[in-house]
Design a protein around this motif. Structure first.
Motif, PDB file in Angstrom:
ATOM      1  N   ARG A 186       0.285 -13.738   4.188  1.00 16.87           N
ATOM      2  CA  ARG A 186      -0.075 -12.321   4.264  1.00 16.87           C
ATOM      3  C   ARG A 186      -1.389 -12.091   5.011  1.00 16.87           C
ATOM      4  O   ARG A 186      -1.808 -10.956   5.183  1.00 16.87           O
ATOM      5  CB  ARG A 186      -0.191 -11.743   2.855  1.00 16.87           C
ATOM      6  CG  ARG A 186       1.132 -11.708   2.126  1.00 16.87           C
ATOM      7  CD  ARG A 186       1.126 -10.627   1.092  1.00 16.87           C
ATOM      8  NE  ARG A 186       1.209 -11.163  -0.261  1.00 16.87           N
ATOM      9  CZ  ARG A 186       1.324 -10.413  -1.350  1.00 16.87           C
ATOM     10  NH1 ARG A 186       1.371  -9.110  -1.243  1.00 16.87           N
ATOM     11  NH2 ARG A 186       1.383 -10.958  -2.535  1.00 16.87           N
ATOM     12  N   LYS A 214      -5.114  -5.857   0.427  1.00 13.61           N
ATOM     13  CA  LYS A 214      -4.206  -6.687   1.218  1.00 13.61           C
ATOM     14  C   LYS A 214      -3.790  -5.912   2.455  1.00 13.61           C
ATOM     15  O   LYS A 214      -3.958  -4.682   2.527  1.00 13.61           O
ATOM     16  CB  LYS A 214      -2.943  -7.053   0.425  1.00 13.61           C
ATOM     17  CG  LYS A 214      -3.128  -7.934  -0.789  1.00 13.61           C
ATOM     18  CD  LYS A 214      -1.770  -8.273  -1.376  1.00 13.61           C
ATOM     19  CE  LYS A 214      -1.915  -9.003  -2.700  1.00 13.61           C
ATOM     20  NZ  LYS A 214      -2.399  -8.117  -3.777  1.00 13.61           N
ATOM     21  N   TYR A 217       2.005  -5.659   1.590  1.00 14.57           N
ATOM     22  CA  TYR A 217       2.410  -5.510   0.195  1.00 14.57           C
ATOM     23  C   TYR A 217       3.924  -5.678   0.101  1.00 14.57           C
ATOM     24  O   TYR A 217       4.656  -5.403   1.048  1.00 14.57           O
ATOM     25  CB  TYR A 217       2.012  -4.135  -0.345  1.00 14.57           C
ATOM     26  CG  TYR A 217       0.520  -3.924  -0.426  1.00 14.57           C
ATOM     27  CD1 TYR A 217      -0.198  -4.283  -1.563  1.00 14.57           C
ATOM     28  CD2 TYR A 217      -0.168  -3.359   0.639  1.00 14.57           C
ATOM     29  CE1 TYR A 217      -1.572  -4.089  -1.637  1.00 14.57           C
ATOM     30  CE2 TYR A 217      -1.547  -3.168   0.582  1.00 14.57           C
ATOM     31  CZ  TYR A 217      -2.243  -3.525  -0.561  1.00 14.57           C
ATOM     32  OH  TYR A 217      -3.592  -3.339  -0.622  1.00 14.57           O
TER      33      TYR A 217
END
Length: 410
Positions: A186, A214, A217
């Motif tokens: 990620r 982040k 997701y």
């Protein structure tokens, strides 16, 4: 000790099947969801089984079509259609138009050929490069026409030649989906935005900084946004609004629109008076189940599944420009608004993020939890499916739902 039947359940291979209305031909597919890995797309591999002495010199053809509907059926007048159907691939399956080398068969095809006997024939289709992902725009409560979006269908039919349309009773159509998964990593970048707002006849500014925890997701996962407000002006911040925004671009008509898929409003810490600061992390969970019957919400493929997901973000292959994407292009952002009163107006910023399915087999516990949440309907179907009489190969057969064909009955 784990019971033997549970071990068989774990390693069983699910195969989807569908039979023509006359019961003479059955089509088997190893999966319904085909993944776009950016550099390649999973091939559509299947098996077709035909009864003895049914064809009598006729042939069985297969094709993959995509329908791109970008306008409502009720708005079609004077012969103008707001949909486009394209045949992406077509070939003769029975008798085989070319020799199918065993090395070209997938493991599922090889297993099915051994199980289904001499009347089974393999076929493989490939998605063309840059073909769009499956997306459905949710219709309103009072709309009965076909929903807008991009859909794919694998169709087989019996005909004398490739140009014949075939008959409804000897045709079968299977709806499939083309999806994209998140990359294995990620990344470490934390998306952020910093904006300021000044006021006429007033000194100082309000500074707003938003940072996400982040960049990517998974469906069903909380989105954490750290919001920091520094008020160096003479105005006060009355309240804070946070939204998850879904952005859709319909490339066929160059139309763009946005929908809020999750939101919250708070007065916590407000009013933020001149000279004061405020920091807090807000959490939102964008879900399709929270947006039922809202017209225009983009979904991943089918509408009939109880646990259908919001449409995944559209990923672009490295070296390609975003405007080269086709179909319905999906993106997301987290939007924060500060209400500075009637005369002060609003201060707003958007931070982009991606919403995707986790890649299968990635191993992260949270990834598996998100995947489990998005696939609960698949799990219930699996539990309600049945084993074949001869289950030594651990194959579970599940029927496709009947997909109505638009061909005339004659």
């Amino acid at each position: 000790m784990i019971p033997v039947f549970l071990l068989a359940l774990v390693v069983a291979v699910k195969v989807f099947k569908k039979t023509t209305p006359n019961g003479k031909i059955t089509v088997y597919l190893g999966k319904r969801d085909f993944i776009d890995h950016l550099d390649h797309v999973d091939p559509i591999d299947g098996i077709i089984v035909v009864d003895n002495d049914y064809l009598k010199g006729r042939k069985i053809y297969g094709q993959v079509t995509t329908t791109y509907r970008y306008g409502r059926e009720e708005d079609e007048v004077m012969g103008v259609k707001f949909s486009k159907e394209i045949i992406l691939a077509r070939e003769q399956i029975v008798p085989p138009a070319h020799h199918e080398d065993k090395q070209d068969l997938t493991a599922v095809q090889d297993k099915l050929l051994k199980k289904l006997g001499p009347n089974a024939y393999p076929f493989t289709f490939k998605f063309p490069p840059a073909s769009p992902c499956s997306v459905t725009l949710q219709p309103g409560e009072d709309e009965t026409s076909k929903p807008l979006g991009v859909e794919y269908v694998v169709k087989t039919f019996v005909a004398d030649g490739a140009d014949d349309r075939g008959h409804k009773r000897s045709s079968v159509a299977l709806a499939i989906k083309k999806l994209q998964y998140a990359p294995p990593s990620r990344g470490r970048r934390l998306p952020s935005s910093l904006v300021s707002k000044g006021f006429t006849f007033s000194q100082g500014k309000i500074n707003l900084e938003v940072t996400l925890d982040k960049e990517i997701y998974y469906h069903g996962e909380k989105i954490g946004a750290n919001v920091t407000v520094n008020n160096n002006s003479r105005k006060a911040v009355r309240n804070i609004k946070v939204y998850c925004v879904q952005h859709c671009e319909v490339t066929m008509v160059n139309a763009q629109f946005s929908r809020h898929v999750a939101s919250l409003e708070t007065r916590e810490g407000c009013p933020i008076t001149p000279g004061a600061s405020f920091t807090k992390t807000f959490y939102l969970v964008p879900l399709a189940s929270s947006n039922k019957d809202r017209r225009g919400i983009a979904l991943d493929g089918y509408l009939k599944d109880d646990d259908v997901n919001l449409a995944s973000s559209t990923l672009i292959a490295e070296g390609k420009a975003p405007n080269e994407a086709m179909g319905i292009v999906i993106s997301y952002s987290l939007r924060v608004k500060l209400n500075c009163g009637t005369l002060g107006g609003e201060l707003q910023t958007d931070v982009p993020f991606k919403l995707l399915h986790p890649a299968p087999g990635s191993g992260d516990a949270r990834e598996q939890k998100a995947l489990k949440k998005g696939k609960s309907q698949e799990r219930s179907r699996y539990e309600n499916s049945h084993y074949a009489d001869d289950d030594e190969d651990n194959i579970v057969f599940e029927d496709f739902a009947r997909l109505r064909l638009n061909e005339p009955d004659d």
